[in-house]
Design an enzyme around this catalytic site. Sequence first.
Site, PDB file in Angstrom:
ATOM      1  N   THR A  66      -1.009  -6.715  -6.933  1.00  0.00           N
ATOM      2  CA  THR A  66      -1.828  -6.436  -5.756  1.00  0.00           C
ATOM      3  C   THR A  66      -1.015  -6.332  -4.472  1.00  0.00           C
ATOM      4  O   THR A  66      -1.582  -6.137  -3.401  1.00  0.00           O
ATOM      5  CB  THR A  66      -2.884  -7.538  -5.574  1.00  0.00           C
ATOM      6  N   ASN A 113       5.484   2.436 -23.560  1.00  0.00           N
ATOM      7  CA  ASN A 113       4.998   1.909 -24.834  1.00  0.00           C
ATOM      8  C   ASN A 113       3.550   2.367 -25.100  1.00  0.00           C
ATOM      9  O   ASN A 113       2.963   3.097 -24.308  1.00  0.00           O
ATOM     10  CB  ASN A 113       5.121   0.380 -24.840  1.00  0.00           C
ATOM     11  N   HIS A 141     -11.621   3.851  -4.456  1.00  0.00           N
ATOM     12  CA  HIS A 141     -12.959   4.309  -4.092  1.00  0.00           C
ATOM     13  C   HIS A 141     -13.453   3.536  -2.882  1.00  0.00           C
ATOM     14  O   HIS A 141     -13.051   2.389  -2.661  1.00  0.00           O
ATOM     15  CB  HIS A 141     -13.924   4.116  -5.272  1.00  0.00           C
TER      16      HIS A 141
END
Length: 171
Positions: free
Chosen positions: A160, A80, A110
């Site tokens: 997560t 979408n 990072h």
Amino acid sequence: MMTEFEKMIRGESFNGIDTDLRLRRETARLACAKFNAHPSKGNLRHITRLFAEFGSVVIEPGFQCDYGSQIHLGKNVFINFHCVFLDSAPIHIGDDVLIGPGVHLYTVDHPRDAKLRALGECFTRSITIGNNVWIGGGAKILPGINVGNNAIIAANAVVTRHVEENERYFG
């Protein structure tokens, strides 16, 4: 000696501010811009020719990716409006997947050490999304996540952890 791109696709630490990588991201950004400015089936080729592989796909305008070269799409995938795929590592999306507006898939990460971040150090972990998955609008999927077949990710969820097959994930 390996290039930063070669390090990246091998899953090794790499320097994200490397000139070659910046030029590759620019190529992808320009391809996305051509499609996003005039979305059509014909202009979709600007994006899909970047991809590692794709079956049948519908992509709405606003799509952005880092490189495109590590995106693998199955059949009957719907992406979408305003989705972002940061594909420094492979993104594998199965068949019959619905991706809501504003979904972000992040494979790049990072270091937690500020000095290493300032030097451009990056590392990656791939994302795999199974078949028959629905990802609600605004969801964010973090590096290294696997989403099992038939799972549903709630709108605005930040994923997560791995999502099991048939699971409803609310974040």
